[in-house]
Design a protein around this motif. Sequence first.
Motif, PDB file in Angstrom:
ATOM      1  N   LEU A  59       6.930  -2.668  -9.056  1.00 59.32           N
ATOM      2  CA  LEU A  59       8.033  -3.521  -8.613  1.00 59.32           C
ATOM      3  C   LEU A  59       9.358  -3.093  -9.232  1.00 59.32           C
ATOM      4  CD1 LEU A  59       6.427  -7.086  -8.597  1.00 59.32           C
ATOM      5  CD2 LEU A  59       6.967  -5.630  -6.649  1.00 59.32           C
ATOM      6  N   ALA A  60       9.318  -2.658 -10.478  1.00 56.98           N
ATOM      7  CA  ALA A  60      10.545  -2.174 -11.120  1.00 56.98           C
ATOM      8  C   ALA A  60      11.060  -0.904 -10.428  1.00 56.98           C
ATOM      9  CB  ALA A  60      10.295  -1.913 -12.601  1.00 56.98           C
ATOM     10  N   MET A  61      10.153  -0.030 -10.049  1.00 62.68           N
ATOM     11  CA  MET A  61      10.564   1.184  -9.342  1.00 62.68           C
ATOM     12  C   MET A  61      11.145   0.858  -7.969  1.00 62.68           C
ATOM     13  SD  MET A  61      10.090   3.672 -11.256  1.00 62.68           S
ATOM     14  CE  MET A  61       9.412   3.773 -12.871  1.00 62.68           C
ATOM     15  N   ILE A  62      10.541  -0.078  -7.275  1.00 60.32           N
ATOM     16  CA  ILE A  62      11.048  -0.470  -5.956  1.00 60.32           C
ATOM     17  C   ILE A  62      12.410  -1.129  -6.091  1.00 60.32           C
ATOM     18  CG2 ILE A  62      10.642  -1.974  -3.975  1.00 60.32           C
ATOM     19  CD1 ILE A  62       7.623  -1.536  -4.444  1.00 60.32           C
ATOM     20  N   GLU A  63      12.576  -1.979  -7.106  1.00 60.85           N
ATOM     21  CA  GLU A  63      13.854  -2.659  -7.312  1.00 60.85           C
ATOM     22  C   GLU A  63      14.959  -1.662  -7.664  1.00 60.85           C
ATOM     23  OE1 GLU A  63      16.434  -5.742  -7.263  1.00 60.85           O
ATOM     24  OE2 GLU A  63      14.308  -5.842  -6.730  1.00 60.85           O
ATOM     25  N   SER A  64      14.600  -0.581  -8.339  1.00 61.98           N
ATOM     26  CA  SER A  64      15.617   0.419  -8.669  1.00 61.98           C
ATOM     27  C   SER A  64      16.183   1.075  -7.412  1.00 61.98           C
ATOM     28  CB  SER A  64      15.051   1.474  -9.618  1.00 61.98           C
ATOM     29  OG  SER A  64      14.094   2.273  -8.951  1.00 61.98           O
ATOM     30  N   LEU A  65      15.382   1.173  -6.357  1.00 64.32           N
ATOM     31  CA  LEU A  65      15.898   1.712  -5.096  1.00 64.32           C
ATOM     32  C   LEU A  65      17.012   0.834  -4.534  1.00 64.32           C
ATOM     33  CD1 LEU A  65      12.590   2.713  -3.312  1.00 64.32           C
ATOM     34  CD2 LEU A  65      14.277   4.236  -4.324  1.00 64.32           C
TER      35      LEU A  65
END
Length: 88
Positions: A59-65
Motif C-alpha cells: 500500500l505504501a508503494m501504491i500510495e507513492s505513485l
Amino acid sequence: MHEMSTFVLISTALAIVGISIGVMLPALAMGWALTRAMDALARQPEAERAIMRTLFIGLAMIESLAIYVLVIVLIVLFRNPLLEYLIK
C-alpha cells in the motif's frame, strides 16, 4: 498573448485529467490489494502478521505513485518548463 492563455488553459486542463487518472488508478489498486489481503486472511488466519506486513508495504508503494503524480502535476501547473519556449 493569445497563444500564452491558450497554452496555460490547455496545460491546466491536462493537469486536471492527469491528476484524476493518476489518483483514481492507485485507489483502485489499493482496493484490489485490500480485497486480496482480506481473502488471504480468511483462508489462513495464522499468517496474519506476514500478510499484513506485505499489505502495508504494498500500500505504501501504491500510495507513492499517487504522490509522484501530484508532484508532477504541481510542477506543470506552477512552473511549466515548456512555458519558457513559448515566451521566447
